[in-house]
Design a protein around this motif. Structure first.
Motif, PDB file in Angstrom:
ATOM      1  N   LEU A  34       0.827  -1.203   0.000  1.00 30.80           N
ATOM      2  CA  LEU A  34       0.000   0.000   0.000  1.00 30.80           C
ATOM      3  C   LEU A  34       0.866   1.261   0.000  1.00 30.80           C
ATOM      4  O   LEU A  34       0.525   2.259  -0.640  1.00 30.80           O
ATOM      5  CB  LEU A  34      -0.903  -0.005   1.233  1.00 30.80           C
ATOM      6  N   ALA A  35       1.993   1.201   0.710  1.00 34.72           N
ATOM      7  CA  ALA A  35       2.848   2.379   0.863  1.00 34.72           C
ATOM      8  C   ALA A  35       3.830   2.558  -0.282  1.00 34.72           C
ATOM      9  O   ALA A  35       4.519   3.593  -0.348  1.00 34.72           O
ATOM     10  CB  ALA A  35       3.617   2.280   2.176  1.00 34.72           C
ATOM     11  N   ARG A  36       3.891   1.594  -1.189  1.00 27.85           N
ATOM     12  CA  ARG A  36       4.934   1.588  -2.218  1.00 27.85           C
ATOM     13  C   ARG A  36       4.960   2.878  -3.042  1.00 27.85           C
ATOM     14  O   ARG A  36       6.015   3.393  -3.380  1.00 27.85           O
ATOM     15  CB  ARG A  36       4.733   0.376  -3.130  1.00 27.85           C
ATOM     16  N   ASP A  37       3.803   3.415  -3.375  1.00 20.79           N
ATOM     17  CA  ASP A  37       3.739   4.597  -4.236  1.00 20.79           C
ATOM     18  C   ASP A  37       3.495   5.877  -3.447  1.00 20.79           C
ATOM     19  O   ASP A  37       3.077   6.893  -4.020  1.00 20.79           O
ATOM     20  CB  ASP A  37       2.627   4.413  -5.280  1.00 20.79           C
ATOM     21  N   THR A  38       3.750   5.848  -2.150  1.00 20.99           N
ATOM     22  CA  THR A  38       3.575   7.053  -1.339  1.00 20.99           C
ATOM     23  C   THR A  38       4.933   7.590  -0.916  1.00 20.99           C
ATOM     24  O   THR A  38       5.931   6.866  -0.917  1.00 20.99           O
ATOM     25  CB  THR A  38       2.719   6.774  -0.093  1.00 20.99           C
ATOM     26  N   ARG A 115      -3.759   7.019   0.179  1.00 21.21           N
ATOM     27  CA  ARG A 115      -3.975   5.620   0.536  1.00 21.21           C
ATOM     28  C   ARG A 115      -4.222   5.569   2.037  1.00 21.21           C
ATOM     29  O   ARG A 115      -3.720   6.416   2.783  1.00 21.21           O
ATOM     30  CB  ARG A 115      -2.761   4.753   0.171  1.00 21.21           C
ATOM     31  N   THR A 116      -4.991   4.586   2.514  1.00 19.34           N
ATOM     32  CA  THR A 116      -5.462   4.674   3.895  1.00 19.34           C
ATOM     33  C   THR A 116      -5.208   3.416   4.720  1.00 19.34           C
ATOM     34  O   THR A 116      -5.382   2.294   4.248  1.00 19.34           O
ATOM     35  CB  THR A 116      -6.978   4.985   3.918  1.00 19.34           C
ATOM     36  N   VAL A 117      -4.818   3.657   5.970  1.00 19.15           N
ATOM     37  CA  VAL A 117      -4.587   2.609   6.968  1.00 19.15           C
ATOM     38  C   VAL A 117      -5.327   2.997   8.239  1.00 19.15           C
ATOM     39  O   VAL A 117      -5.359   4.179   8.612  1.00 19.15           O
ATOM     40  CB  VAL A 117      -3.081   2.449   7.282  1.00 19.15           C
TER      41      VAL A 117
END
Length: 347
Positions: A34-38, A115-117
């Motif tokens: 999820l964090a790859r593109d942030t 993106r959300t966690v």
């Protein structure tokens, strides 16, 4: 004397942490994807969860190399201003997962391109349902109003988040946390320093609680607990901010409580601050910081034998026990502080 709910829940932390760590370590790849593109992390929280977010911010920046900030939820809920959050990983933290402001702010972040966690103990809660990845803690029901096991399990979830962000740390360190917390509970309650510090705080109107870096969130959380459960005017400050003026309030009627991990770059400054406080005629009570901080302090509670990046998961525990003991010494019920509820709704 009847055991308070708060004390019982402090004692449940080793099991809660063990369950949470076991359940969440396999989620590291999910966070990484999820964090790859942030490029940036935005933490959304209030109260104790906001203090946990401070730990998450330092972990993201100091060990994962990601710029991280704390959100102002009113931008979403009151000002209703949209921002460009592309490239942002929004992490909402809530014990219950039911605080409407936090849920709405996470939904706003998603609409703005983040993106959300979610980090929550509320399985099936609105916050968990709103997030792309939900890191669910396993604290079980928490009945006392002051957060203890829900707070430390949030820190465990944020440690897992840090691993997913690529933090340059050893994930096996997390496995040692539950045993360290169990040891700390026993050692703190057997410590001769505990009644000495309780007595030192019972007769004063306020205190300064200070730490820096990864321990700063612990200082803020301990100050909050002293305010919530003991009605003490406790000011949580980074020691850098403390030295820029507010140190003038530290005197024989306003002691300092100084928190630090047993290693790391902020430890020497914390020790120097303890020496300065005592030199000014005030009491300096240490929490953690190893032999160096203990020697520089008027009295000290031992911290965890953990590296700096996970030390906050144990470092708050002696503080929780201190607060519970102080509340009872003052004739207060630590379980039900006046004016507070377990779930707080804000606009």
């Amino acid at each position: 004397m009847t055991t308070s709910r708060m004390r019982a829940e402090i004692g449940e932390q080793p099991g809660a942490l063990d369950r949470t760590i076991d359940g969440l370590l396999p989620r590291v790849p999910d966070v990484a994807r999820l964090a790859r593109d942030t490029r940036q992390v935005l933490f959304i929280a209030r109260g104790s969860s906001d203090n946990a977010a401070v730990y998450g911010r330092y972990l993201a920046e100091a060990r994962a190399g990601r710029l991280a900030t704390l959100a102002a939820p009113s931008i979403a809920t009151t000002y209703r201003r949209d921002l460009d959050l592309s490239g942002v990983l929004a992490v909402a933290i809530s014990q219950s997962g039911k605080t409407e402001e936090i849920v709405q702010t996470l939904e706003w972040a998603a609409r703005c391109g983040a993106r959300t966690v979610a980090v929550t103990n509320g399985h099936g809660s609105p916050l968990a349902e709103a997030a792309e990845v939900a890191l669910l803690t396993e604290a079980g029901d928490e009945l006392a109003v002051p957060a203890t096991k829900t707070y430390t399990t949030q820190l465990a979830a944020l440690a897992v988040l840090g691993l997913g962000l690529g933090a340059d740390v050893a994930g096996d360190d997390l496995r040692r946390v539950p045993d360290q917390v169990a040891r700390l509970i026993e050692a703190t309650e057997a410590s001769d320093a505990l009644p000495e510090i309780v007595a030192g705080l019972a007769g004063v109107p306020g205190a300064v609680v200070s730490g820096r870096g990864l321990a700063f969130g612990t200082a803020l959380e301990l100050a909050l607990k002293l305010k919530e459960a003991c009605y003490l005017h406790a000011m949580g400050l980074s020691y850098a901010d403390l030295l820029h003026g507010p140190i003038a309030v530290v005197d024989e009627r306003t002691p300092a409580i100084l928190v630090a991990a047993g290693d790391g770059p902020t430890l020497p400054g914390t020790i120097a601050l303890a020496e300065r406080v005592r030199g000014a005629g005030a009491a300096a009570f240490g929490v953690g910081g190893g032999a160096g901080l203990a020697a520089a302090s008027s009295a000290a509670l031992a911290g965890p034998d953990l590296p700096e990046w996970v030390a906050p998961l144990g470092l708050i525990v002696p503080g929780q026990i201190l607060v519970e003991n102080l509340a009872r010494a003052l004739g207060l019920d630590p379980d039900v502080p006046r004016g507070l509820n377990k779930v707080t709704q804000t606009d």
